[in-house]
Design a protein around this motif. Structure first.
Motif, PDB file in Angstrom:
ATOM      1  N   GLN A 177      -9.988  35.773  11.152  1.00  0.00           N
ATOM      2  CA  GLN A 177     -11.308  35.155  11.257  1.00  0.00           C
ATOM      3  C   GLN A 177     -11.745  34.494   9.953  1.00  0.00           C
ATOM      4  OE1 GLN A 177     -13.006  38.569  13.142  1.00  0.00           O
ATOM      5  NE2 GLN A 177     -13.522  37.436  15.002  1.00  0.00           N
ATOM      6  N   ARG A 178     -11.365  35.100   8.835  1.00  0.00           N
ATOM      7  CA  ARG A 178     -11.725  34.510   7.543  1.00  0.00           C
ATOM      8  C   ARG A 178     -10.842  33.334   7.160  1.00  0.00           C
ATOM      9  NH1 ARG A 178     -13.233  39.546   5.629  1.00  0.00           N
ATOM     10  NH2 ARG A 178     -11.079  40.118   5.199  1.00  0.00           N
ATOM     11  N   GLU A 179      -9.551  33.425   7.502  1.00  0.00           N
ATOM     12  CA  GLU A 179      -8.570  32.463   6.980  1.00  0.00           C
ATOM     13  C   GLU A 179      -8.345  31.240   7.861  1.00  0.00           C
ATOM     14  OE1 GLU A 179      -7.035  32.641   4.019  1.00  0.00           O
ATOM     15  OE2 GLU A 179      -8.082  34.500   3.513  1.00  0.00           O
ATOM     16  N   THR A 180      -8.708  31.343   9.145  1.00  0.00           N
ATOM     17  CA  THR A 180      -8.461  30.221  10.057  1.00  0.00           C
ATOM     18  C   THR A 180      -9.738  29.894  10.821  1.00  0.00           C
ATOM     19  OG1 THR A 180      -7.776  31.667  11.879  1.00  0.00           O
ATOM     20  CG2 THR A 180      -6.040  30.935  10.392  1.00  0.00           C
ATOM     21  N   SER A 181      -9.705  28.783  11.566  1.00  0.00           N
ATOM     22  CA  SER A 181     -10.890  28.409  12.345  1.00  0.00           C
ATOM     23  C   SER A 181     -10.462  27.657  13.596  1.00  0.00           C
ATOM     24  CB  SER A 181     -11.810  27.516  11.495  1.00  0.00           C
ATOM     25  OG  SER A 181     -11.101  26.329  11.152  1.00  0.00           O
ATOM     26  N   GLY A 182     -11.439  27.386  14.449  1.00  0.00           N
ATOM     27  CA  GLY A 182     -11.203  26.546  15.627  1.00  0.00           C
ATOM     28  C   GLY A 182     -10.170  27.104  16.586  1.00  0.00           C
ATOM     29  N   THR A 183      -9.413  26.182  17.194  1.00  0.00           N
ATOM     30  CA  THR A 183      -8.476  26.579  18.250  1.00  0.00           C
ATOM     31  C   THR A 183      -7.308  27.399  17.695  1.00  0.00           C
ATOM     32  OG1 THR A 183      -7.492  24.382  18.019  1.00  0.00           O
ATOM     33  CG2 THR A 183      -8.975  24.727  19.893  1.00  0.00           C
ATOM     34  N   LEU A 184      -6.901  27.151  16.450  1.00  0.00           N
ATOM     35  CA  LEU A 184      -5.823  27.978  15.872  1.00  0.00           C
ATOM     36  C   LEU A 184      -6.286  29.430  15.794  1.00  0.00           C
ATOM     37  CD1 LEU A 184      -3.052  28.406  14.489  1.00  0.00           C
ATOM     38  CD2 LEU A 184      -4.214  28.050  12.295  1.00  0.00           C
ATOM     39  N   GLN A 185      -7.520  29.630  15.343  1.00  0.00           N
ATOM     40  CA  GLN A 185      -8.058  30.988  15.271  1.00  0.00           C
ATOM     41  C   GLN A 185      -8.081  31.631  16.666  1.00  0.00           C
ATOM     42  OE1 GLN A 185     -12.461  32.401  14.826  1.00  0.00           O
ATOM     43  NE2 GLN A 185     -11.684  32.164  12.741  1.00  0.00           N
ATOM     44  N   GLU A 186      -8.490  30.853  17.667  1.00  0.00           N
ATOM     45  CA  GLU A 186      -8.543  31.386  19.037  1.00  0.00           C
ATOM     46  C   GLU A 186      -7.184  31.868  19.517  1.00  0.00           C
ATOM     47  OE1 GLU A 186     -10.491  28.893  22.065  1.00  0.00           O
ATOM     48  OE2 GLU A 186     -11.826  28.213  20.467  1.00  0.00           O
ATOM     49  N   VAL A 187      -6.153  31.056  19.306  1.00  0.00           N
ATOM     50  CA  VAL A 187      -4.833  31.431  19.814  1.00  0.00           C
ATOM     51  C   VAL A 187      -4.241  32.594  19.017  1.00  0.00           C
ATOM     52  CG1 VAL A 187      -3.438  29.709  18.548  1.00  0.00           C
ATOM     53  CG2 VAL A 187      -2.640  30.582  20.753  1.00  0.00           C
TER      54      VAL A 187
END
Length: 317
Positions: free
Chosen positions: A222-232
């Protein structure tokens, strides 16, 4: 083998009799929705395919076409979903997600993160057979960046088997070094490790990661990624921890707050009723202050609600 599904094959099954019941329910003026929903939710998917064949043989009509013309709205969508064989249903959901207006990333994430490598392989070949298109190419045409890379890894359907003891420590360290320990994020490391290791292996890695970093892997993602990459990535982590747990979370999200995400509700209830619905219910009860049954009851209405509750199978007080 313990029973973890709510929908099971009907023991005194007779396809011709069932076809007649459905024919009568739709004949003449008005439709007997109760008869339709009670019958179809009490048959396995394989039995529904036999009913479909018997209906055509006896009446020269397509059962699904008849259902579509007699029923409407969300109830129709749910009943039609129940009539489609499981792998074919995944193919249809993916195709609609890609070919509709805009891309429904949520569907791509849900199916590719939760299905086994064997199921993903079957989905790919059926997609090709049905649509004469390559699923990977279609996914790539509709997505980009690190999100696309993760989906492509999942589409290879070559997730490793078992636990590789010698890699647990180094995988945890690599994830730590790729995120919390550096300025910026090496998304590639997250994609390679989370996309290729077995679920059992990943559970060990997450444990090691927590000891090493003091964080749960979810917090770091949650801290290191965002958007759809974070979702997957989060979906893959949840599925590694517990596939029924992942679906319990998704169902809760679909119904909490104002409005209902009916597409997700229908997709999960239809596709998991013969797989792991009892486990999903148990996880749901553990995680939230209510039961799946109560939440569906409060969030839906009419024949749609009746059918969903039959697929849910019971209340967990």
């Amino acid at each position: 083998m313990q029973i973890i599904s709510t929908v099971k094959p009907h023991s005194g099954f007779n396809a011709n009799n069932d076809a007649e019941v459905l024919y009568k329910a739709m004949k003449g003026l008005g439709t007997d929705e109760a008869a339709i929903l009670q019958l179809l939710t009490a048959r396995s998917n394989a039995q529904r395919q036999e009913i479909k064949a018997a209906y055509k043989t006896l009446h020269g009509k397509d059962l699904v076409d008849n259902l579509k013309s007699e029923l409407g709205g969300k109830f129709e969508s749910l009943i039609v979903a129940l009539m489609i064989p499981p792998i074919m249903y995944d193919v249809k959901c993916l195709r609609d997600a890609i070919k509709g207006a805009g891309t429904d990333e949520k569907v791509l994430v849900e199916i590719l993160a939760s299905r086994s490598p064997n199921e993903v392989s079957q989905i790919k070949s059926l997609y090709k057979r049905e649509h004469n298109d390559d699923l990977e190419e279609d996914v790539c045409g509709d997505t980009g960046g690190h999100f696309q890379r993760m989906l492509v890894v999942l589409l290879q359907a070559s997730r490793q088997q078992g636990i590789q003891e010698d890699l647990i420590q180094s995988d945890a360290q690599a994830l730590f070094a790729a995120g919390e320990q550096k300025f910026g994020t090496d998304e590639g490391q997250f994609i390679t490790i989370l996309g290729n290791r077995s679920n059992a292996h990943l559970r060990k890695v997450f444990e090691e990661y927590r000891k090493l970093s003091g964080y749960e892997i979810e917090e770091s993602i949650q801290r290191e990624t965002s958007g759809t990459l974070q979702e997957v990535l989060l979906a893959v982590v949840k599925c590694a921890r517990s596939v029924p747990g992942y679906f319990a979370d998704s169902l809760y999200s679909a119904m909490k707050g104002a409005g209902t995400d009916d597409k997700t509700l229908i997709r999960i209830m239809a596709s998991r009723s013969e797989v792991d619905m009892l486990d999903i219910r148990a996880e749901f009860r553990k995680r939230f202050a209510t039961s799946l049954h109560k939440m569906i009851q409060g969030d839906t209405s009419g024949d749609y609600r009746k059918a969903l509750l039959l697929l849910c199978g019971g209340d967990d007080a």
